[in-house]
Design a protein around this motif. Structure first.
Motif, mmCIF file in Angstrom:
data_model
loop_
_atom_site.group_PDB
_atom_site.id
_atom_site.type_symbol
_atom_site.label_atom_id
_atom_site.label_comp_id
_atom_site.label_asym_id
_atom_site.label_seq_id
_atom_site.Cartn_x
_atom_site.Cartn_y
_atom_site.Cartn_z
ATOM 1 N N GLU A 1 -6.700 4.441 14.262
ATOM 2 C CA GLU A 1 -5.389 5.049 14.030
ATOM 3 C C GLU A 1 -4.266 4.028 13.984
ATOM 4 N N ARG A 2 -4.320 3.106 14.920
ATOM 5 C CA ARG A 2 -3.221 2.140 14.986
ATOM 6 C C ARG A 2 -3.119 1.375 13.672
ATOM 7 N N ALA A 3 -4.254 0.976 13.140
ATOM 8 C CA ALA A 3 -4.237 0.258 11.865
ATOM 9 C C ALA A 3 -3.656 1.137 10.763
ATOM 10 N N GLN A 4 -4.035 2.418 10.793
ATOM 11 C CA GLN A 4 -3.529 3.314 9.746
ATOM 12 C C GLN A 4 -2.013 3.437 9.818
ATOM 13 N N TYR A 5 -1.496 3.564 11.062
ATOM 14 C CA TYR A 5 -0.044 3.685 11.199
ATOM 15 C C TYR A 5 0.660 2.431 10.719
ATOM 16 N N VAL A 6 0.101 1.288 11.082
ATOM 17 C CA VAL A 6 0.727 0.037 10.627
ATOM 18 C C VAL A 6 0.731 -0.002 9.103
ATOM 19 N N ARG A 7 -0.387 0.422 8.514
ATOM 20 C CA ARG A 7 -0.452 0.440 7.057
ATOM 21 C C ARG A 7 0.632 1.323 6.454
ATOM 22 N N VAL A 8 0.788 2.500 7.034
ATOM 23 C CA VAL A 8 1.781 3.430 6.494
ATOM 24 C C VAL A 8 3.175 2.823 6.598
ATOM 25 N N VAL A 9 3.474 2.252 7.770
ATOM 26 C CA VAL A 9 4.815 1.668 7.963
ATOM 27 C C VAL A 9 5.065 0.574 6.922
ATOM 28 N N LEU A 10 4.084 -0.301 6.783
ATOM 29 C CA LEU A 10 4.285 -1.418 5.858
ATOM 30 C C LEU A 10 4.394 -0.925 4.413
ATOM 31 N N CYS A 11 3.557 0.039 4.046
ATOM 32 C CA CYS A 11 3.598 0.539 2.673
ATOM 33 C C CYS A 11 4.927 1.205 2.371
ATOM 34 N N GLU A 12 5.424 1.982 3.328
ATOM 35 C CA GLU A 12 6.687 2.667 3.057
ATOM 36 C C GLU A 12 7.842 1.676 2.993
ATOM 37 N N LEU A 13 7.813 0.672 3.864
ATOM 38 C CA LEU A 13 8.856 -0.360 3.784
ATOM 39 C C LEU A 13 8.766 -1.076 2.441
ATOM 40 N N ASN A 14 7.531 -1.287 2.003
ATOM 41 C CA ASN A 14 7.351 -1.949 0.715
ATOM 42 C C ASN A 14 7.902 -1.095 -0.412
ATOM 43 N N ARG A 15 7.748 0.209 -0.273
ATOM 44 C CA ARG A 15 8.298 1.107 -1.290
ATOM 45 C C ARG A 15 9.817 0.975 -1.344
ATOM 46 N N VAL A 16 10.424 0.925 -0.149
ATOM 47 C CA VAL A 16 11.878 0.779 -0.113
ATOM 48 C C VAL A 16 12.282 -0.540 -0.774
ATOM 49 N N ALA A 17 11.567 -1.611 -0.423
ATOM 50 C CA ALA A 17 11.912 -2.918 -1.005
ATOM 51 C C ALA A 17 11.796 -2.878 -2.520
ATOM 52 N N SER A 18 10.736 -2.236 -2.994
ATOM 53 C CA SER A 18 10.519 -2.168 -4.438
ATOM 54 C C SER A 18 11.605 -1.346 -5.124
ATOM 55 N N HIS A 19 11.974 -0.223 -4.521
ATOM 56 C CA HIS A 19 13.016 0.604 -5.117
ATOM 57 C C HIS A 19 14.366 -0.099 -5.088
ATOM 58 N N LEU A 20 14.593 -0.897 -4.036
ATOM 59 C CA LEU A 20 15.853 -1.653 -3.995
ATOM 60 C C LEU A 20 15.903 -2.639 -5.156
ATOM 61 N N MET A 21 14.773 -3.250 -5.397
ATOM 62 C CA MET A 21 14.684 -4.168 -6.535
ATOM 63 C C MET A 21 14.994 -3.424 -7.830
ATOM 64 N N PHE A 22 14.429 -2.233 -7.962
ATOM 65 C CA PHE A 22 14.693 -1.413 -9.148
ATOM 66 C C PHE A 22 16.178 -1.123 -9.261
ATOM 67 N N TYR A 23 16.766 -0.758 -8.140
ATOM 68 C CA TYR A 23 18.184 -0.402 -8.128
ATOM 69 C C TYR A 23 19.037 -1.565 -8.658
ATOM 70 N N GLY A 24 18.775 -2.747 -8.126
ATOM 71 C CA GLY A 24 19.545 -3.899 -8.565
ATOM 72 C C GLY A 24 19.305 -4.211 -10.029
ATOM 73 N N ALA A 25 18.052 -4.129 -10.441
ATOM 74 C CA ALA A 25 17.737 -4.492 -11.817
ATOM 75 C C ALA A 25 18.346 -3.500 -12.799
ATOM 76 N N LEU A 26 18.320 -2.218 -12.448
ATOM 77 C CA LEU A 26 18.909 -1.228 -13.363
ATOM 78 C C LEU A 26 20.413 -1.463 -13.479
ATOM 79 N N GLY A 27 21.049 -1.789 -12.344
ATOM 80 C CA GLY A 27 22.463 -2.098 -12.401
ATOM 81 C C GLY A 27 22.736 -3.262 -13.337
ATOM 82 N N LEU A 28 21.923 -4.291 -13.233
ATOM 83 C CA LEU A 28 22.107 -5.459 -14.100
ATOM 84 C C LEU A 28 21.907 -5.075 -15.555
ATOM 85 N N ASP A 29 20.880 -4.253 -15.817
ATOM 86 C CA ASP A 29 20.629 -3.843 -17.189
ATOM 87 C C ASP A 29 21.804 -3.086 -17.761
ATOM 88 N N ALA A 30 22.434 -2.266 -16.903
ATOM 89 C CA ALA A 30 23.577 -1.504 -17.388
ATOM 90 C C ALA A 30 24.832 -2.359 -17.418
#
Lengths: 385, 143, 372
Positions: free
Chosen positions: C97-126
């Motif tokens: 379980e502990r490994a699974q929770y760590v995985r979830v935390v890291l994956c979700e943080l990674n999702r946020v990081a990726s979406h932030l990148m998207f946010y910045g890039a879309l702004g630049l494109d516009a």
């Protein structure tokens, strides 16, 4: 004998007069050249300061420091940039039309430089106080389009061509509101002489009397010089610099120079036409003038840090459907105001009312645009299995 | 499901958590069409299209998903390695377009009726089908 | 004799990329334009093709995880997770379980990081310069946390088949928990800066719209499908790992245009942080992070499995065929960006040249993912 004396005396006189005239003319010419040179040096200094200011200001807006390495607070950064640009290799791509390619930067820069002849920086502080100063500036500022078109066409690049065609459409259509608003101001002042326009801003500057005109002029001016949100013709994410895409080194620097000179011109024109020029308490007039101009420039940079750019069709729509009609409405209102001789606050009330109505309309529209996102709880989706 | 697909003589089996339908290559397009259109199945989402090289045969694998019914199914078809040809499913799912182009390029599978079966990933002039087992992994000449 | 010269409008074709600043990597498209209007678009990919699928066949299972880091290089943890789970599914492993929770935390943080990148890039494109700076400030915090956990900012190589490489550093929970308020505030700032900006709305609303039915037909997934109005999120539709234990919302759009795609992603960042918060609360403080009895060189039994996870860019799938040896027989990667790019010609129908960069930005493609 006497005749000979008279003739020789006359001749001597003539010679003296000729020499005097020559010297005087030479001096005048020298003065003119000196004035132009001084103007060039001044403009170069202004451009360097603008580059530094813009980078610093944008940096601060974006939580960065901006340039810090070269000189104290990065003050020498623009100098280093300029030196680098001049020393860089000047690349000429194989397929360019050399004649157009090399004359285009000059044709863009020269008019934007020459029109400073008629710009007064203080009472009497002007190279030539033209009676048609406003007309001269408006007329010369359009010539630069030819340079951009030549650059875009001459560089044999599709991005360049797209960009230059965009710029032609954009600059021509935004010239209309600029001229109409300038005309409004000229009507109020009763003169096309810029010094007299400044003097006529009594008791209050035209920014107070004509806020709507100021708004229109600033917007159209931004579009004229292609600053964000109207930097469509050299949008780096779409056409990668547009007409300038193939230029490098010193020639690119000339474009850059012209662009910043034009930006400063918009600020100066706003200062002269609306902000009362060099008038102000306490400080020397020139300082007041520069202060106001730099404030307007700061405003332009602020725009750049905040707004995305519009699309070409939206830009044209804004120009022809909003700015042109509004500027005409303003012109008509101003003539009515002048004809009946209302007090100045009457005009400013009308102008403010229109501006407020506009702002309210935009706000209503924005408020109507609620985010179209709905949140579906994951539990629901899960239980639907 | 078996009654819907009966006319295609499928071979139904189960693997881990999936239902696998194996059909003849020639039947693939019609099977998929039925799977998508039958109101009891409605497999409208093509998740993945893969090709697996089993040396003597190539297997085309379609992973399907039904948005509405929340079901999944795997459709497989074995193609002879000498002449790997299968009807395209682009008319069934538009999204199959690039998946098939990729498979055609990497495995040499011909998708009959595909509108535009051009190479997609590799550089122009590349020869061979690098997805196949017969293609060496490491020791081929790079350009 | 005067020869009559007719001036005819011509369509010109413009080549965009692979070295164009707004193609998000080495992506190339050829546009046929009539003035400023796009007549036809043809995307060309493959400039970053490394043959990952083929490489996987020649590598041992633990070595493959590093290859997956390099696919979607903005969502490395999510990729690793998908591959590890595909192998675990085949082996029937129960991850602690502990490994699974760590995985979830890291994956979700990674999702946020990726979406932030998207946010910045879309702004630049516009054409807005500032958003990218705000986004990167927030992303930096997440990257630091990743570095603390895995030792690397991007190519983590941290998940293992059966668990994690090693336990998270001491104080991991507190570190992430301290991160969250700042991130939430930063996301709100980003939202306020761009979302309702008049010019941004003008550029993105109604641009590149696609209906729900067509989006499904084009095999679009993730935020793009949700923006079109389909509440399809694998974390809820087919919960994997521990996602059935968390309470979160799925943002769903209506128009399927660029703005909806953008808003869906902004909202998703908040939801991801919600998941992280819950995961941190539920996470056991002690416990193994590796399943018992996993060999260093795992050999999944003969068979095949298809595993799919919800990546920031959409449905990421791994079709793993094993012949029982220490190397996989076949690995097929279903890349979300790959499916997105093929819808580009459809999305750019009746658009302007300037829209093309915005639509491309709203697809949020990663070329490592497209070309594999």
């Amino acid at each position: 004998m006497a005749a000979a004396l008279v003739i020789s005396a006359l001749g001597l006189l003539g010679l003296v007069a000729f020499i005097t005239a020559l010297v005087a003319g030479g001096l005048a010419a020298l003065a003119a050249v000196g004035g132009l040179l001084a103007m060039f040096v001044f403009l170069a200094a202004v451009v360097l300061s603008l580059v530094w200011l813009e980078r610093k200001y944008l940096g601060r807006l974006q939580m960065r420091m901006g340039p810090m390495r070269v000189g104290p607070f990065g003050l020498l950064q623009p100098v280093a940039d300029a030196a680098k640009l001049v020393l860089k290799e000047d690349v000429t791509p194989a397929w360019v039309d050399r004649w157009l390619f090399w004359t285009a930067p000059l044709l863009l820069f020269l008019p934007s430089y020459l029109l400073w002849v008629a710009v007064p920086f203080g009472p009497g502080l002007v190279l030539r106080d033209l009676d048609l100063g406003l007309l001269y500036i408006v007329a010369l500022s359009v010539v630069g389009i030819v340079g951009i078109l030549m650059a875009g066409w001459g560089s044999a690049n599709k991005y360049g061509m797209l960009g230059s065609l965009r710029s032609a459409a954009q600059l021509v259509s935004y010239e209309v509101p600029v001229i109409i608003v300038a005309l409004t101001v000229a009507m109020m002042a009763g003169s096309l002489n810029l010094s007299q326009i400044v003097e006529a801003q009594r008791p209050v500057p035209y920014a107070v009397v004509q806020p709507l005109a100021l708004f229109l002029f600033l917007l159209a001016g931004l579009a004229e010089v292609g600053r964000t949100p109207f930097d469509i013709y050299h949008a780096e994410s779409e056409v990668m610099g547009g007409p300038y895409v193939e230029y490098s080194g010193a020639h690119w620097a000339v474009f850059y120079l012209a662009e910043y000179v034009n930006t400063f011109l918009v600020a100066v024109m706003v200062t002269l036409l609306f902000l009362g020029g060099w008038k102000g308490p306490g400080l020397p007039p020139v300082l007041w003038f520069l202060l106001k101009a730099y404030l307007v420039v700061g405003f332009i940079f602020w725009f750049r840090g905040t707004f995305p750019r519009l699309r070409i069709d939206q830009l044209m729509a804004l120009g022809w459907k909003a700015l042109v009609p509004l500027s005409f409405v303003n012109l008509v209102l101003t003539s009515i105001y002048l004809f009946y001789g209302w007090p100045w606050w009457g005009m400013s009330l009308i102008s403010l009312a229109i501006l407020a109505a506009l702002g309210y309309g935009i706000h209503r529209q924005a408020a109507a645009r609620k985010p179209a996102i709905t949140l579906v709880p994951a539990v629901e989706v899960r239980s639907a299995r | 499901m078996s009654e819907v697909l009966d006319s295609f003589h499928p071979n139904l089996s189960a693997a881990l958590d999936e239902v696998v339908v194996t059909v003849e290559p020639a039947q693939v397009q019609r099977t998929c069409q039925t799977l998508r259109d039958d109101p009891r199945l409605k497999f409208d989402f093509l998740r993945c299209l893969s090709v697996v090289d089993y040396n003597d045969s190539l297997q085309v694998v379609y992973h399907l998903w039904s948005m509405e019914k929340r079901q999944k199914v795997v459709v497989k078809a074995d193609l002879p390695a000498s002449n790997p040809t299968v009807p395209t499913v682009v008319p069934v799912w538009r999204g199959a377009d690039w998946f098939e182009r990729e498979a055609a390029e990497l495995f040499g599978v011909t998708f009959e009726g595909h509108p535009n079966l051009k190479p997609l990933l590799l550089w122009e002039g590349f020869e061979g089908h690098p997805g196949l087992k017969s293609f060496p992994v490491h020791d081929y000449q790079e350009w | 004799m005067e020869t009559a010269r007719r001036l005819e409008p011509v369509e010109i074709n413009v080549n965009m990329g692979p070295q164009h600043p707004s193609t998000h990597g080495v992506f190339r498209m050829v546009l046929w334009v009539d003035g400023e209007r796009i007549v036809q678009v043809e995307p060309y990919i493959g400039y970053l093709h490394r043959g990952t699928e083929k490489l996987c066949e020649g590598e041992l299972y633990p070595q493959i995880i590093t290859l997956f880091d390099r696919l979607d290089y903005l969502a490395n943890f999510n990729n690793e997770l998908c591959f590890c789970m595909a192998a675990e599914k085949l082996m029937g492993l129960e991850v602690p379980e502990r490994a699974q929770y760590v995985r979830v935390v890291l994956c979700e943080l990674n999702r946020v990081a990726s979406h932030l990148m998207f946010y910045g890039a879309l702004g630049l494109d516009a054409g807005a310069m500032t958003p990218v700076m705000y986004a990167f400030r927030e992303r930096e915090h997440i990257q630091r946390a990743f570095e603390a956990v895995s030792g690397a900012r991007m190519m983590h190589n941290y998940f293992r088949i059966g668990g994690l490489k090693e336990d998270v550093p001491a104080g991991f929970k507190e570190m992430v928990r301290d991160l969250l308020p700042g991130l939430e505030q930063g996301i709100s700032e980003c939202d306020r800066l761009l979302s309702l900006n008049e010019a941004f709305l003008a550029r993105t609303r109604g641009v590149g719209a696609i209906s729900a039915q067509e989006a499904v037909e084009y095999a679009l997934s993730g935020p793009m499908l949700r923006a079109a109005g389909v509440p399809y999120d694998l974390r809820a539709v087919e919960p994997y790992s521990l996602y059935d234990r968390f309470d979160f919302d799925i943002p769903v759009g209506t128009q399927g245009d660029c703005w909806d795609r953008y808003m869906v992603r902004v909202e998703e960042m908040r939801q991801s942080l919600r998941i992280v918060r819950q995961a941190l609360e539920q996470m056991p403080d002690e416990g193994p992070v590796m399943a018992a009895g996993v060999r260093r060189m795992p050999r999944p039994p003969k068979g095949e499995s298809y595993m799919r996870t919800e990546n920031p860019r959409g449905e990421f799938g791994v079709y793993l065929v094993s012949d029982g040896s220490e190397r996989p027989y076949r690995v097929k990667i279903r890349a979300p960006s790959f499916a997105s790019v093929q819808a580009l010609p459809r999305l750019l129908r009746d658009c302007y040249v300037a829209d093309c960069v915005v639509v491309l930005g709203s697809l949020d493609i990663v070329l490592g993912d497209v070309d594999r």
